[in-house]
Design an enzyme around this catalytic site. Structure first.
Site, PDB file in Angstrom:
ATOM      1  N   SER A   1       0.833  -1.210   0.000  1.00 49.19           N
ATOM      2  CA  SER A   1       0.000   0.000   0.000  1.00 49.19           C
ATOM      3  C   SER A   1       0.864   1.254   0.000  1.00 49.19           C
ATOM      4  O   SER A   1       1.954   1.271   0.588  1.00 49.19           O
ATOM      5  CB  SER A   1      -0.870  -0.032   1.252  1.00 49.19           C
ATOM      6  OG  SER A   1      -1.456   1.217   1.476  1.00 49.19           O
TER       7      SER A   1
ATOM      8  N   TYR B   1      -1.365  -0.699  10.678  1.00 51.43           N
ATOM      9  CA  TYR B   1      -1.684  -1.314   9.386  1.00 51.43           C
ATOM     10  C   TYR B   1      -0.529  -1.110   8.398  1.00 51.43           C
ATOM     11  O   TYR B   1      -0.054  -2.053   7.764  1.00 51.43           O
ATOM     12  CB  TYR B   1      -2.983  -0.714   8.828  1.00 51.43           C
ATOM     13  CG  TYR B   1      -3.191  -1.023   7.360  1.00 51.43           C
ATOM     14  CD1 TYR B   1      -3.576  -2.293   6.959  1.00 51.43           C
ATOM     15  CD2 TYR B   1      -2.967  -0.052   6.385  1.00 51.43           C
ATOM     16  CE1 TYR B   1      -3.735  -2.588   5.617  1.00 51.43           C
ATOM     17  CE2 TYR B   1      -3.128  -0.337   5.042  1.00 51.43           C
ATOM     18  CZ  TYR B   1      -3.508  -1.609   4.663  1.00 51.43           C
ATOM     19  OH  TYR B   1      -3.653  -1.892   3.330  1.00 51.43           O
TER      20      TYR B   1
ATOM     21  N   LYS C   1       2.288  -3.815   6.451  1.00 47.71           N
ATOM     22  CA  LYS C   1       2.580  -3.913   5.006  1.00 47.71           C
ATOM     23  C   LYS C   1       4.083  -3.767   4.767  1.00 47.71           C
ATOM     24  O   LYS C   1       4.678  -4.519   3.985  1.00 47.71           O
ATOM     25  CB  LYS C   1       1.802  -2.840   4.239  1.00 47.71           C
ATOM     26  CG  LYS C   1       0.304  -3.090   4.190  1.00 47.71           C
ATOM     27  CD  LYS C   1      -0.027  -4.257   3.276  1.00 47.71           C
ATOM     28  CE  LYS C   1      -1.450  -4.724   3.377  1.00 47.71           C
ATOM     29  NZ  LYS C   1      -1.733  -5.927   2.580  1.00 47.71           N
TER      30      LYS C   1
HETATM   31  C1  WQD Z   1      -9.646   9.653   1.020  1.00 45.36           C
HETATM   32  C2  WQD Z   1      -9.758  11.104   1.390  1.00 45.36           C
HETATM   33  C3  WQD Z   1     -10.098  11.521   3.720  1.00 45.36           C
HETATM   34  C4  WQD Z   1     -14.109   9.882   4.122  1.00 45.36           C
HETATM   35  C5  WQD Z   1      -7.171   4.448   2.899  1.00 45.36           C
HETATM   36  C6  WQD Z   1      -6.065   3.718   3.582  1.00 45.36           C
HETATM   37  C7  WQD Z   1      -5.138   3.152   2.585  1.00 45.36           C
HETATM   38  C8  WQD Z   1      -5.917   2.330   1.670  1.00 45.36           C
HETATM   39  C9  WQD Z   1      -7.028   2.992   1.006  1.00 45.36           C
HETATM   40  C10 WQD Z   1      -5.979   0.117   2.293  1.00 45.36           C
HETATM   41  C11 WQD Z   1      -9.007  11.446   2.666  1.00 45.36           C
HETATM   42  C12 WQD Z   1     -11.281  11.997   2.915  1.00 45.36           C
HETATM   43  C13 WQD Z   1     -12.883  10.278   3.590  1.00 45.36           C
HETATM   44  C14 WQD Z   1     -15.024  10.883   4.563  1.00 45.36           C
HETATM   45  C15 WQD Z   1     -13.468  12.576   3.875  1.00 45.36           C
HETATM   46  N1  WQD Z   1      -5.642   1.055   1.463  1.00 45.36           N
HETATM   47  N2  WQD Z   1     -12.579  11.606   3.477  1.00 45.36           N
HETATM   48  N3  WQD Z   1     -14.669  12.198   4.397  1.00 45.36           N
HETATM   49  O1  WQD Z   1      -7.312   7.364   3.701  1.00 45.36           O
HETATM   50  O2  WQD Z   1      -6.480   7.832   1.366  1.00 45.36           O
HETATM   51  O3  WQD Z   1      -6.645   5.528   2.165  1.00 45.36           O
HETATM   52  O4  WQD Z   1      -7.842   3.580   2.026  1.00 45.36           O
HETATM   53  O5  WQD Z   1      -6.089  -0.974   2.161  1.00 45.36           O
HETATM   54  O6  WQD Z   1      -4.171   2.416   3.226  1.00 45.36           O
HETATM   55  O7  WQD Z   1      -5.377   4.629   4.398  1.00 45.36           O
HETATM   56  O8  WQD Z   1      -8.712   6.750   1.654  1.00 45.36           O
HETATM   57  O9  WQD Z   1     -11.070   6.922   1.008  1.00 45.36           O
HETATM   58  O10 WQD Z   1     -10.491   6.823   3.470  1.00 45.36           O
HETATM   59  O11 WQD Z   1      -9.945   8.867   2.165  1.00 45.36           O
HETATM   60  O12 WQD Z   1     -13.193  13.777   3.793  1.00 45.36           O
HETATM   61  O13 WQD Z   1     -16.109  10.598   5.082  1.00 45.36           O
HETATM   62  O14 WQD Z   1     -11.131  11.388   1.667  1.00 45.36           O
HETATM   63  O15 WQD Z   1      -9.817  12.437   4.762  1.00 45.36           O
HETATM   64  O16 WQD Z   1      -8.451  12.698   2.494  1.00 45.36           O
HETATM   65  P1  WQD Z   1      -7.245   6.971   2.297  1.00 45.36           P
HETATM   66  P2  WQD Z   1     -10.123   7.278   2.099  1.00 45.36           P
END
Ligand code: WQD
Length: 375
Positions: free
Chosen positions: A143, A167, A171
């Protein structure tokens, strides 16, 4: 009865999950790999595999190869062994694509031991079984989170690994373990016979298979942005979108991520297997480095949270209202890949557009407002 004897058998751990099931479809559609899925079915639905088989038949005709499923938990080493034993007589399992893992960043801080047990312990059991059965090709699902807060954007593979969550550390640890296994094997065996490892570092996969038959089915309220937006548009979640922070050093102040279509990501695994078979990616490896490589799988284009809200509005027609709230713990401002290495060496390009990604996600979600079993 479809004759699959000429196909290379590929064990896909976690093959029922969101990314795993799209990897299974991509493997089937090559007509050269036979996916054998192991999954504990805890966070996934066996229905996903039926959909994979259906898509393969739709695209390749009635003689399309069908994926196999064995319900196995990676914490049970003897159960993994059994699967390798089962296929030993038919030429054995040629390679493993290892995706099975716990994957919620926040939860990993609450129950770290479960994360280390499943993600690290499970990977060790898997590699032990592979060694025992002379299966020496592994593509590992890593990741972008291994980079922590990167200094250079877009992020090259040479960026230091400094994960900031349990997490992410699991990885990075498994990458290191895999590399050590490759080095040890290269020290004892010829290049052809040595253990080969490829880590693929995912950026933010989104979307669904364009048929609308296969997609993401998170258990409970989605924590990730895209599935949450899709479920809000279909009325499955309250439309109370909270945007976590608008004071980041990015163009509109919200976090930037590198979203790529899940089918592009899935195809990246096929390319990694092809590259292992061909061997060119190991041309500069030797006994001291081991036959090990790591590649970013991303698009190389950053999109902000607000960009994604707008893209999903376009795809679904839903008029999102949102509130800006405080930053989410653990979020970094920008995770955009430099995908040049994967392009050059694997021939990987995440070419599907943002609009296709949102259209395919919406196609799946609107056909399955309450998940796989609601169509
Ligand atoms: C994206 C952006 C949030 C929800 C995560 C894991 C990573 C991975 C994929 C795992 C961020 C913003 C989100 C909400 C928001 N792989 N957001 N309101 O955090 O980049 O990655 O998922 O297997 O390891 O960390 O993805 O989709 O959670 O967030 O503003 O209700 O959307 O703050 O900036 P992220 P995400």
């Amino acid at each position: 009865m479809v004759d699959t004897s000429s196909l290379k058998k590929v064990l896909v751990t976690g093959g029922l999950g969101y990314i795993g099931s799209h990897v299974v479809v991509s493997l089937l559609l090559t007509g050269k790999y036979l996916p054998i899925v192991i999954d504990n079915c805890h966070n996934a639905y066996p229905e996903a595999l039926k959909r994979c088989a259906e898509i393969a038949r739709d695209e390749l005709g009635p003689d399309a190869p069908q994926p196999l499923l064995r319900q196995v938990d990676l914490r049970e080493a003897s159960a993994i062994d059994k699967v390798f034993d089962e296929f030993a007589a038919e030429g054995g399992i040629w390679a493993v694509v290892h995706l099975a893992a716990l994957k919620a960043v926040g939860e990993s801080g609450e129950i770290p031991l479960a994360y280390y047990r499943v993600n690290v312990g499970g990977s060790i059991s898997l590699m032990e079984a592979m060694e025992k059965h002379n299966c020496k090709n592994l593509v590992f699902s890593s990741s972008a989170t291994v980079y922590g807060t990167p200094k250079i954007i877009p992020i090259p593979e040479t960026s230091p690994l400094q994960p900031e969550s349990a997490y992410g550390r699991t990885k990075a640890m498994v990458e290191q373990i895999l590399k050590d296994v490759c080095v040890a094997s290269a020290g004892k065996e010829s290049k052809d016979a040595a253990f080969k490892g490829v880590s693929v570092r995912y950026f933010n996969p989104a979307g669904a298979h364009p048929s609308g038959k296969l997609g993401e089915e998170p258990m409970g309220k989605p924590g990730n942005l895209l599935p949450l937006l899709a479920q809000m548009a279909v009325g499955r979640q309250k439309p109370d979108l909270k945007v976590f922070g608008d004071d980041y050093p990015t163009p509109d102040g919200t976090c930037v991520r590198d979203y790529l279509h899940v089918m592009d990501l899935a195809h990246g695994h096929v390319l990694a297997l092809d590259a292992i078979a061909k061997g060119d990616i190991f041309a500069n490896c030797d006994k001291s480095t081991g036959y090990y490589r790591a590649f970013n799988l991303g698009k190389g284009k950053g999109m902000s949270v607000l960009n994604m809200v707008e893209a999903m509005r376009k795809a679904s027609g839903f008029d999102y209202k949102y509130e800006i709230v405080g930053r989410r713990v653990g979020d970094v401002p920008d995770l955009t890949a430099d995908p040049a290495l994967a392009e050059k060496e694997l021939g990987f390009r995440a070419d599907r557009t943002l609009d296709e990604m949102c259209r395919d996600l919406w196609n799946f979600q609107s056909k399955h407002p309450n998940g796989y079993l609601s169509s």
